[in-house]
Scaffold this motif. Structure first.
Motif, PDB file in Angstrom:
ATOM      1  N   GLY A 119       0.817  -1.225   0.000  1.00  0.00           N
ATOM      2  CA  GLY A 119       0.000   0.000   0.000  1.00  0.00           C
ATOM      3  C   GLY A 119       0.845   1.266   0.000  1.00  0.00           C
ATOM      4  N   GLY A 139       0.953   6.057   2.281  1.00  0.00           N
ATOM      5  CA  GLY A 139       2.084   5.315   1.729  1.00  0.00           C
ATOM      6  C   GLY A 139       3.186   6.212   1.199  1.00  0.00           C
ATOM      7  N   VAL A 162       2.015  -3.111  -4.563  1.00  0.00           N
ATOM      8  CA  VAL A 162       0.665  -2.610  -4.875  1.00  0.00           C
ATOM      9  C   VAL A 162       0.070  -3.399  -6.039  1.00  0.00           C
ATOM     10  CG1 VAL A 162       0.771  -0.223  -4.050  1.00  0.00           C
ATOM     11  CG2 VAL A 162       1.787  -0.791  -6.230  1.00  0.00           C
ATOM     12  N   ALA A 187       1.446  -6.843  -6.119  1.00  0.00           N
ATOM     13  CA  ALA A 187       0.907  -7.726  -5.072  1.00  0.00           C
ATOM     14  C   ALA A 187      -0.531  -7.321  -4.820  1.00  0.00           C
ATOM     15  CB  ALA A 187       1.717  -7.617  -3.783  1.00  0.00           C
ATOM     16  N   LEU A 247      -3.481  -8.079  -2.009  1.00  0.00           N
ATOM     17  CA  LEU A 247      -3.670  -8.708  -0.696  1.00  0.00           C
ATOM     18  C   LEU A 247      -4.722  -9.800  -0.727  1.00  0.00           C
ATOM     19  CD1 LEU A 247      -1.660  -6.776   0.486  1.00  0.00           C
ATOM     20  CD2 LEU A 247      -3.215  -6.312   2.354  1.00  0.00           C
ATOM     21  N   ARG A 248      -5.504  -9.829  -1.803  1.00  0.00           N
ATOM     22  CA  ARG A 248      -6.504 -10.898  -1.920  1.00  0.00           C
ATOM     23  C   ARG A 248      -5.881 -12.160  -2.493  1.00  0.00           C
ATOM     24  NH1 ARG A 248      -9.115  -6.811  -4.994  1.00  0.00           N
ATOM     25  NH2 ARG A 248      -9.199  -8.330  -6.672  1.00  0.00           N
ATOM     26  N   SER A 279      -3.621  -0.038  11.353  1.00  0.00           N
ATOM     27  CA  SER A 279      -5.051  -0.284  11.500  1.00  0.00           C
ATOM     28  C   SER A 279      -5.751   1.078  11.511  1.00  0.00           C
ATOM     29  CB  SER A 279      -5.268  -1.068  12.795  1.00  0.00           C
ATOM     30  OG  SER A 279      -6.612  -1.365  12.985  1.00  0.00           O
ATOM     31  N   ALA A 280      -6.754   1.255  12.319  1.00  0.00           N
ATOM     32  CA  ALA A 280      -7.439   2.554  12.399  1.00  0.00           C
ATOM     33  C   ALA A 280      -8.061   2.712  13.772  1.00  0.00           C
ATOM     34  CB  ALA A 280      -8.517   2.637  11.327  1.00  0.00           C
ATOM     35  N   TYR A 320     -16.386  -1.689   8.384  1.00  0.00           N
ATOM     36  CA  TYR A 320     -15.001  -1.233   8.286  1.00  0.00           C
ATOM     37  C   TYR A 320     -14.277  -1.476   9.621  1.00  0.00           C
ATOM     38  CZ  TYR A 320     -11.104   2.155   7.998  1.00  0.00           C
ATOM     39  OH  TYR A 320      -9.862   2.757   8.025  1.00  0.00           O
ATOM     40  N   PRO A 358      -4.200   5.085  13.572  1.00  0.00           N
ATOM     41  CA  PRO A 358      -4.341   6.543  13.476  1.00  0.00           C
ATOM     42  C   PRO A 358      -5.799   6.989  13.513  1.00  0.00           C
ATOM     43  CG  PRO A 358      -3.453   5.602  11.422  1.00  0.00           C
ATOM     44  CD  PRO A 358      -3.883   4.464  12.291  1.00  0.00           C
ATOM     45  N   SER A 359      -6.012   8.236  13.973  1.00  0.00           N
ATOM     46  CA  SER A 359      -7.311   8.891  13.799  1.00  0.00           C
ATOM     47  C   SER A 359      -7.345   9.395  12.352  1.00  0.00           C
ATOM     48  CB  SER A 359      -7.450  10.047  14.793  1.00  0.00           C
ATOM     49  OG  SER A 359      -8.724  10.648  14.669  1.00  0.00           O
TER      50      SER A 359
HETATM   51  N1  LIG Z   1      -6.746   8.139   5.469  1.00  0.00           N
HETATM   52  C1  LIG Z   1      -7.162   8.157   6.729  1.00  0.00           C
HETATM   53  O1  LIG Z   1      -7.736   9.160   7.226  1.00  0.00           O
HETATM   54  C2  LIG Z   1      -6.935   6.951   7.611  1.00  0.00           C
HETATM   55  C3  LIG Z   1      -7.355   6.998   8.950  1.00  0.00           C
HETATM   56  C4  LIG Z   1      -7.126   5.888   9.762  1.00  0.00           C
HETATM   57  C5  LIG Z   1      -6.504   4.755   9.269  1.00  0.00           C
HETATM   58  N2  LIG Z   1      -6.116   4.730   7.951  1.00  0.00           N
HETATM   59  C6  LIG Z   1      -5.483   3.506   7.459  1.00  0.00           C
HETATM   60  O2  LIG Z   1      -4.205   3.834   6.950  1.00  0.00           O
HETATM   61  C7  LIG Z   1      -3.879   2.963   5.859  1.00  0.00           C
HETATM   62  C8  LIG Z   1      -3.513   3.788   4.632  1.00  0.00           C
HETATM   63  O3  LIG Z   1      -4.632   4.605   4.282  1.00  0.00           O
HETATM   64  P1  LIG Z   1      -4.588   5.596   3.037  1.00  0.00           P
HETATM   65  O4  LIG Z   1      -5.482   6.737   3.373  1.00  0.00           O
HETATM   66  O5  LIG Z   1      -3.178   5.848   2.648  1.00  0.00           O
HETATM   67  O6  LIG Z   1      -5.313   4.725   1.917  1.00  0.00           O
HETATM   68  P2  LIG Z   1      -5.206   4.865   0.311  1.00  0.00           P
HETATM   69  O7  LIG Z   1      -4.714   6.212  -0.070  1.00  0.00           O
HETATM   70  O8  LIG Z   1      -6.514   4.427  -0.226  1.00  0.00           O
HETATM   71  O9  LIG Z   1      -4.089   3.819  -0.078  1.00  0.00           O
HETATM   72  C9  LIG Z   1      -4.334   2.452  -0.043  1.00  0.00           C
HETATM   73  C10 LIG Z   1      -3.185   1.695  -0.681  1.00  0.00           C
HETATM   74  O10 LIG Z   1      -3.519   0.307  -0.681  1.00  0.00           O
HETATM   75  C11 LIG Z   1      -3.343  -0.250  -1.987  1.00  0.00           C
HETATM   76  N3  LIG Z   1      -4.328  -1.310  -2.170  1.00  0.00           N
HETATM   77  C12 LIG Z   1      -5.690  -1.217  -2.161  1.00  0.00           C
HETATM   78  N4  LIG Z   1      -6.234  -2.442  -2.311  1.00  0.00           N
HETATM   79  C13 LIG Z   1      -5.206  -3.315  -2.412  1.00  0.00           C
HETATM   80  C14 LIG Z   1      -5.138  -4.720  -2.562  1.00  0.00           C
HETATM   81  N5  LIG Z   1      -6.225  -5.495  -2.683  1.00  0.00           N
HETATM   82  N6  LIG Z   1      -3.904  -5.299  -2.605  1.00  0.00           N
HETATM   83  C15 LIG Z   1      -2.779  -4.540  -2.518  1.00  0.00           C
HETATM   84  N7  LIG Z   1      -2.786  -3.210  -2.367  1.00  0.00           N
HETATM   85  C16 LIG Z   1      -3.994  -2.597  -2.319  1.00  0.00           C
HETATM   86  C17 LIG Z   1      -3.528   0.943  -2.928  1.00  0.00           C
HETATM   87  O11 LIG Z   1      -2.819   0.766  -4.151  1.00  0.00           O
HETATM   88  P3  LIG Z   1      -3.495   0.096  -5.462  1.00  0.00           P
HETATM   89  O12 LIG Z   1      -4.936   0.563  -5.454  1.00  0.00           O
HETATM   90  O13 LIG Z   1      -2.693   0.588  -6.614  1.00  0.00           O
HETATM   91  O14 LIG Z   1      -3.344  -1.363  -5.257  1.00  0.00           O
HETATM   92  C18 LIG Z   1      -2.876   2.056  -2.111  1.00  0.00           C
HETATM   93  O15 LIG Z   1      -1.475   2.022  -2.296  1.00  0.00           O
HETATM   94  C19 LIG Z   1      -5.114   2.066   5.649  1.00  0.00           C
HETATM   95  O16 LIG Z   1      -4.946   0.848   6.333  1.00  0.00           O
HETATM   96  C20 LIG Z   1      -6.232   2.879   6.298  1.00  0.00           C
HETATM   97  O17 LIG Z   1      -7.289   2.054   6.745  1.00  0.00           O
HETATM   98  C21 LIG Z   1      -6.304   5.785   7.119  1.00  0.00           C
END
Ligand SMILES: NC(=O)c1ccc[n+]([C@@H]2O[C@H](COP(=O)([O-])OP(=O)(O)OC[C@H]3O[C@@H](n4cnc5c(N)ncnc54)[C@H](OP(=O)(O)O)[C@@H]3O)[C@@H](O)[C@H]2O)c1
Length: 324
Positions: free
Chosen positions: A15, A21, A39, A62, A64-65, A121-122, A133, A156-157
């Motif tokens: 990710g 990321g 990814v 990669a 994750l599924r 996680s979250a 979720y 994280p929040s």
């Molecule tokens: N953003 C927030 O406010 C927030 C708050 C609390 C926790 N979090 C957690 O922090 C983490 C990162 O969040 P983010 O906001 O950076 O999310 P994001 O911008 O949506 O990024 C998600 C990443 O996961 C990859 N991905 C999605 N489905 C995938 C799969 N099946 N296999 C492999 N890679 C996959 C995506 O790349 P591809 O689509 O190219 O595969 C992307 O690189 C997550 O676990 C999220 O739950 C985020």
């Protein structure tokens, strides 16, 4: 035996092309690690390469599924960071498959290759939450801890930063909508945390500075209600909009239709459920030193960072004086 240098240490970041990321990859590159970004579409992750030296960062495929692809991306890694998450389900991207099954595959791959694991996680992850979720994130934590009890888990929040999905989404909505809904009256509390601060905490975890087998709760320096966040966003983009309280039952009804709408209008029933619970660091985490601040990272405030990227939603952009 000489200690391995960071330049000889390979970190696989699942990710790594996402919002969090890219900041994690930048932080790890600055610390001189070798970084493999895993990814689904590595060709879309090329933008990460200028964050490091030539050859320091590379992307592999990669999903994750798919357990075999997860295992292949973990090969030879010394530390593994899992940042994969989805905010809403769509097509084959289901919470159980991506968050829960996927996180377990990453933990098993980390074990198989003798790598340490940092799992993101979250805040709000909860086995008993009505939100899918939050339940899938909690189930993931349980599986990760069962597979690798030494794993560091970070919750994280809500994250803010230039590419965030929170302020940018509501500011985009405010551009064309005369009213913004305050779901549940807007009283839900958040502890927004700067993406760069969370990336620094993750890099510290990779360094081995965080306590193994511990779950950290990462919130910023202030607690703000949803209404206060909307008021701040509107003041920043210099637009007056009506903030209309929308009871949870009405928001749920609306979400039944809006879950199929494109961003920024989209709203899922699951997201409405998440808004019923405060998203703040627990007293237990504060007492036990499992917070961002306990790691020595005070955290940037919303006011210090958000105006630096939300100006583009102002009528005349960055340089128009406020009084004009
Ligand atoms: N953003 C927030 O406010 C927030 C708050 C609390 C926790 N979090 C957690 O922090 C983490 C990162 O969040 P983010 O906001 O950076 O999310 P994001 O911008 O949506 O990024 C998600 C990443 O996961 C990859 N991905 C999605 N489905 C995938 C799969 N099946 N296999 C492999 N890679 C996959 C995506 O790349 P591809 O689509 O190219 O595969 C992307 O690189 C997550 O676990 C999220 O739950 C985020």
């Amino acid at each position: 035996m000489t200690a391995r240098s960071n330049a000889d240490t390979l970190i696989t970041v699942y990710g790594g092309s996402g919002f969090l990321g890219r900041h994690v990859v930048r932080a790890l590159a600055k610390r001189d690690y070798r970084i493999r970004v895993a990814v689904r579409r590595p060709e879309l992750a090329n933008f990460l390469q200028p964050l490091g030296r030539v050859g320091q960062i590379h992307a592999v495929q990669a999903n994750l599924r798919n357990a075999a692809s997860v295992d292949a991306a973990a090969r030879d890694a010394h530390v593994i960071v899992n940042l994969v998450g989805i905010l809403a389900e769509g097509g084959k991207q289901r919470f159980e498959r991506v968050h829960t099954y996927g996180a377990e595959q990453v933990a098993l791959a980390a074990n198989a290759h003798g790598a340490r694991l940092v799992h993101v996680s979250a805040l709000g992850a909860d086995d008993n939450s009505p939100a899918h979720y939050a339940r899938s994130k909690a189930a993931a934590e349980n599986l990760v801890q069962a597979a690798q009890p030494q794993a560091v888990v970070l919750r994280p929040s809500i994250l803010f930063g230039p590419e965030d999905d929170f302020f940018n989404r509501f500011a985009a909505l405010a551009r064309f909508s005369p009213v913004l809904p305050l779901i549940g009256g807007g009283a839900t509390k958040f502890q927004p945390v700067f993406v760069g601060d969370v990336a620094a905490a993750i890099a510290d975890a990779v360094d081995g500075k965080l306590k193994a087998g511990t779950t950290y709760e990462l919130g910023g320096p202030e607690v703000l209600t949803f209404k206060e966040l909307m008021q701040f966003m509107l003041a920043t983009i210099e637009r007056k909009r009506l903030l209309v309280p929308l009871p949870f039952f009405a928001a749920n009804f609306k979400a039944m239709f809006l879950q199929f709408a494109p961003s920024p209008i989209t709203l899922t029933p699951d997201q409405v459920e998440m808004l019923k619970v405060d998203n703040i660091v627990s007293d237990a985490a504060k007492a036990e030193g499992r917070t961002l601040q306990a790691l020595g990272i005070e955290g940037e405030t919303v006011e210090a960072i958000v105006p630096s990227y939300l100006w583009r939603f102002r009528r005349a952009g960055q340089f128009r004086p406020k009084s004009a």
